[in-house]
Write an enzyme that holds these catalytic residues in place. Sequence first.
Site, mmCIF file in Angstrom:
data_model
loop_
_atom_site.group_PDB
_atom_site.id
_atom_site.type_symbol
_atom_site.label_atom_id
_atom_site.label_comp_id
_atom_site.label_asym_id
_atom_site.label_seq_id
_atom_site.Cartn_x
_atom_site.Cartn_y
_atom_site.Cartn_z
ATOM 1 N N ASP A 106 153.872 115.548 25.362
ATOM 2 C CA ASP A 106 154.227 114.324 24.647
ATOM 3 C C ASP A 106 155.048 113.389 25.525
ATOM 4 O O ASP A 106 156.118 113.768 25.994
ATOM 5 C CB ASP A 106 155.032 114.712 23.404
ATOM 6 C CG ASP A 106 155.334 113.534 22.514
ATOM 7 O OD1 ASP A 106 154.687 112.494 22.648
ATOM 8 O OD2 ASP A 106 156.233 113.674 21.664
ATOM 9 N N ASP A 306 152.247 105.379 24.187
ATOM 10 C CA ASP A 306 152.423 106.775 23.798
ATOM 11 C C ASP A 306 151.122 107.540 23.976
ATOM 12 O O ASP A 306 150.072 107.124 23.497
ATOM 13 C CB ASP A 306 152.885 106.837 22.344
ATOM 14 C CG ASP A 306 153.215 108.249 21.899
ATOM 15 O OD1 ASP A 306 153.645 109.054 22.741
ATOM 16 O OD2 ASP A 306 153.033 108.549 20.710
#
Length: 426
Positions: A106, A306
């Site tokens: 992530d 992201d």
Amino acid sequence: MGHLSRLFLIIFCSLPFKSLTEAKIGGFTVEIVPRHSKLSPFYNHSATLRDRSRNDAFRSIARAKRFNPSSLYTNYIGSVVYPGEGEYLMRLSIGNPPIEVQAVVDTGSDLVWVQCAPCQQCNNQNAPLFNPMASSTYAGLPCNSQPCQNLIESQCSASNYECLYYSTYADKSYSSGTLAIDTLTFDPIDGQGATLSNAVFGCGHDNGGNLGSGLVGLGAGPLSLVSQLGPHIDYRFSYCFPATNSASKLKFGGESILSTPGVVSTPLTFSSLQSYYYLTLKGASVGNKKIVNSEVSSNEGNIIIDSGTTLTMLKSSFYNNLQAALRETINLETIPDPDENYGLCYDQRSFSNIPEMTVVFHFNGADIPLKKFNLFKAISTNLTCLAMLPTDGESIYGNRAQMNFQVEYDRANNQVSFAPANCAQF
């Protein structure tokens, strides 16, 4: 943090190689595969396209709310994770002798943690738990250590003065345990391997929710894997997400530098929440129609890029104007999403027959042209919908919009670069 509607990274790691603490290396490359492709050990045969699309929407919405500073838990370290198709898993080895683990990757979080034995409560995993007592290179970190001070919130063990972390997430997932150091081993596909000695990580003895075996944060904070690799990789990494469920690569260091035609770059900015990578989105164009982003600030970024959010999340006013322009350009009858998750949908067969549109996202210094597959996604066998949603939380440039672009994060120069690529052959 993350996931689970995102793409997953699988890094194959096993034997120790050149130590990153002994010599600076030019970089290394590892393979990544989508978690929910047939290449992944987590492939779910029973999940339908509608199931995955529904989870994409739920997770993207929750993630945008989670990135909102006002909605954060005070001891938040990672980001919300839901099951879906937009995640990547990273396979690495930890300890001496090395034990292979798989963890969600992530860019929106920092802490690296894995499930450890003994485990009071652990998520299901096929591989044995990492036993820190069996590793000759493991050591718990004291409460006065700098990594412990870098945690948003920590506690101190009354018995041995070791630093204890407790990380909770917006979907009620959590991990808690001991902040420690040990050796991380990488076995890249190009044969140039590396080990990171004294890597800081969380040894989770109590874990629950949707996070699986662990988490690898690639964010901008001091505890992320990128920050720990730091000068050994010139604070650079890049990825390339295929438009199909095929394997691709995650590159660190010199191997991540973009040198292909069509490279454009835009400045990175950071907020007080230093984990997140912010860009400045000035607006978009659909054909000759310009849509201005009213959230533009001259000094600060207004959208988080992201890897772990599938859909692009836009402030409602900007989203509504963009949707209207797309609707006018496409000029087909719209069909409502039966689940009411997506706002602009068309019959898939009719939509497939329209030509490519000229749609460009205008970042500060970089214009990014988007293809139909960046903009729309099939949510069922007969319905295609805009892969963007409105939000009152943080805006997010999701991984669907990044497909078939090599995306390089250069933290040394505070910029993100994009280059069109066939990521299946990257």
